[in-house]
Design a protein around this motif. Structure first.
Motif, PDB file in Angstrom:
ATOM      1  N   GLY A  22      23.490 -13.980  12.185  1.00 31.23           N
ATOM      2  CA  GLY A  22      22.862 -13.117  13.180  1.00 31.23           C
ATOM      3  C   GLY A  22      23.772 -12.842  14.345  1.00 31.23           C
ATOM      4  O   GLY A  22      24.913 -13.250  14.379  1.00 31.23           O
ATOM      5  N   ASP A  23      23.272 -12.133  15.337  1.00 27.45           N
ATOM      6  CA  ASP A  23      24.030 -11.789  16.533  1.00 27.45           C
ATOM      7  C   ASP A  23      23.649 -12.723  17.651  1.00 27.45           C
ATOM      8  O   ASP A  23      22.559 -13.260  17.649  1.00 27.45           O
ATOM      9  CB  ASP A  23      23.747 -10.355  16.950  1.00 27.45           C
ATOM     10  N   PRO A  24      24.410 -12.929  18.684  1.00 22.05           N
ATOM     11  CA  PRO A  24      25.777 -12.421  18.794  1.00 22.05           C
ATOM     12  C   PRO A  24      26.733 -13.225  17.922  1.00 22.05           C
ATOM     13  O   PRO A  24      26.567 -14.415  17.740  1.00 22.05           O
ATOM     14  CB  PRO A  24      26.095 -12.590  20.262  1.00 22.05           C
ATOM     15  N   LEU A  25      27.708 -12.548  17.400  1.00 19.12           N
ATOM     16  CA  LEU A  25      28.647 -13.167  16.477  1.00 19.12           C
ATOM     17  C   LEU A  25      29.990 -13.393  17.141  1.00 19.12           C
ATOM     18  O   LEU A  25      30.377 -12.699  18.067  1.00 19.12           O
ATOM     19  CB  LEU A  25      28.829 -12.269  15.253  1.00 19.12           C
ATOM     20  N   ASP A  26      30.733 -14.370  16.607  1.00 13.40           N
ATOM     21  CA  ASP A  26      32.095 -14.571  17.083  1.00 13.40           C
ATOM     22  C   ASP A  26      33.035 -13.681  16.268  1.00 13.40           C
ATOM     23  O   ASP A  26      32.583 -12.880  15.440  1.00 13.40           O
ATOM     24  CB  ASP A  26      32.488 -16.053  17.029  1.00 13.40           C
ATOM     25  N   ALA A  27      34.338 -13.819  16.478  1.00 11.24           N
ATOM     26  CA  ALA A  27      35.312 -12.957  15.810  1.00 11.24           C
ATOM     27  C   ALA A  27      35.272 -13.124  14.290  1.00 11.24           C
ATOM     28  O   ALA A  27      35.615 -12.204  13.549  1.00 11.24           O
ATOM     29  CB  ALA A  27      36.720 -13.260  16.330  1.00 11.24           C
ATOM     30  N   ALA A  28      34.836 -14.288  13.805  1.00 12.99           N
ATOM     31  CA  ALA A  28      34.763 -14.530  12.371  1.00 12.99           C
ATOM     32  C   ALA A  28      33.431 -14.073  11.779  1.00 12.99           C
ATOM     33  O   ALA A  28      33.170 -14.267  10.604  1.00 12.99           O
ATOM     34  CB  ALA A  28      34.967 -16.023  12.085  1.00 12.99           C
ATOM     35  N   GLY A  41      18.887 -30.739  26.622  1.00  8.67           N
ATOM     36  CA  GLY A  41      18.179 -30.055  25.555  1.00  8.67           C
ATOM     37  C   GLY A  41      18.883 -28.852  24.972  1.00  8.67           C
ATOM     38  O   GLY A  41      20.070 -28.614  25.188  1.00  8.67           O
ATOM     39  N   ALA A  42      18.111 -28.091  24.235  1.00  7.02           N
ATOM     40  CA  ALA A  42      18.616 -26.940  23.493  1.00  7.02           C
ATOM     41  C   ALA A  42      18.845 -25.742  24.409  1.00  7.02           C
ATOM     42  O   ALA A  42      18.273 -25.646  25.486  1.00  7.02           O
ATOM     43  CB  ALA A  42      17.605 -26.563  22.414  1.00  7.02           C
ATOM     44  N   ARG A  43      19.677 -24.818  23.935  1.00  7.31           N
ATOM     45  CA  ARG A  43      19.797 -23.507  24.586  1.00  7.31           C
ATOM     46  C   ARG A  43      18.569 -22.729  24.151  1.00  7.31           C
ATOM     47  O   ARG A  43      18.280 -22.623  22.961  1.00  7.31           O
ATOM     48  CB  ARG A  43      21.071 -22.787  24.143  1.00  7.31           C
ATOM     49  N   ALA A  49      28.070 -20.531  22.291  1.00  9.29           N
ATOM     50  CA  ALA A  49      28.269 -20.087  23.674  1.00  9.29           C
ATOM     51  C   ALA A  49      27.605 -18.734  23.936  1.00  9.29           C
ATOM     52  O   ALA A  49      27.183 -18.454  25.047  1.00  9.29           O
ATOM     53  CB  ALA A  49      29.753 -20.007  24.002  1.00  9.29           C
ATOM     54  N   ARG A  50      27.502 -17.888  22.910  1.00  8.79           N
ATOM     55  CA  ARG A  50      26.929 -16.550  23.086  1.00  8.79           C
ATOM     56  C   ARG A  50      25.442 -16.487  22.749  1.00  8.79           C
ATOM     57  O   ARG A  50      24.811 -15.456  22.960  1.00  8.79           O
ATOM     58  CB  ARG A  50      27.673 -15.545  22.222  1.00  8.79           C
TER      59      ARG A  50
END
Length: 171
Positions: free
Chosen positions: A10-16, A83-85, A22-23
């Motif tokens: 899913g989004d947000p995705l990293d370069a891979a 805790g969680a994000r 973090a996103r």
């Protein structure tokens, strides 16, 4: 426990093209991640039965959560102390992102089939304003990184565990 870090989809995705911790929960992003039932850990949330009040000060709440060990043996993990994000979505789009930093710091052992309880903070301030979210129906999502530790508490592989979506009502 061995293997690569679980990163979901899913989004947000990293370069891979993989989910980025973090996103996760970036305002305006889409959260398509569903819990991965193949992981040895599962997140659950105990949401209040009454609607959340986005007009309260401070504009966030703490909710009770737990992580359950689904494996057949005890696991030792290191995870964020706070805790969680957490992110709130409307129609799949993030409308309130995570608050504050999530410093590492809690380590504990979870026996097979047992759940470890803790709290996570949910931000109720909308991405498009400095005020609370408008009343309505929303979904709550969680993402938490767990690093496995060996018997001597040395770092091992890490996994990202997604939770939700859970329906929430904002008053």
């Amino acid at each position: 426990m061995s293997g690569p870090e679980y990163v979901g989809s899913g989004d947000p995705l990293d370069a891979a093209g993989q989910m980025s911790f973090a996103r996760f929960g970036a305002c305006g992003s889409r959260i398509a991640t569903q819990p991965d039932i193949s992981l040895p850990l599962r997140l659950t949330a105990s949401l209040p039965t009454a609607p959340l009040r986005a007009t309260d000060n401070p504009p966030f709440i703490k909710i009770d959560m737990s992580v359950q060990n689904l494996s057949g043996s005890a696991v030792q993990v290191l995870t964020a102390r706070y805790g969680a994000r957490m992110a709130i979505t409307k129609d799949g789009i993030v409308v309130a992102g995570p608050v504050g930093a999530r410093p590492a710091g809690s380590r504990y052992t979870i026996d097979p089939g047992v759940a470890h309880e803790y709290e996570s903070t949910v931000n109720l301030v909308g991405c498009d304003s400095d005020s609370g979210l408008a009343p309505g129906h929303y979904q709550l999502h969680a993402l938490q990184r767990f690093t496995f530790l060996d018997k001597d508490w040395n770092l091992g592989p890490a996994i990202l565990v997604a939770g939700g979506p859970w329906d929430v009502e904002i008053d």
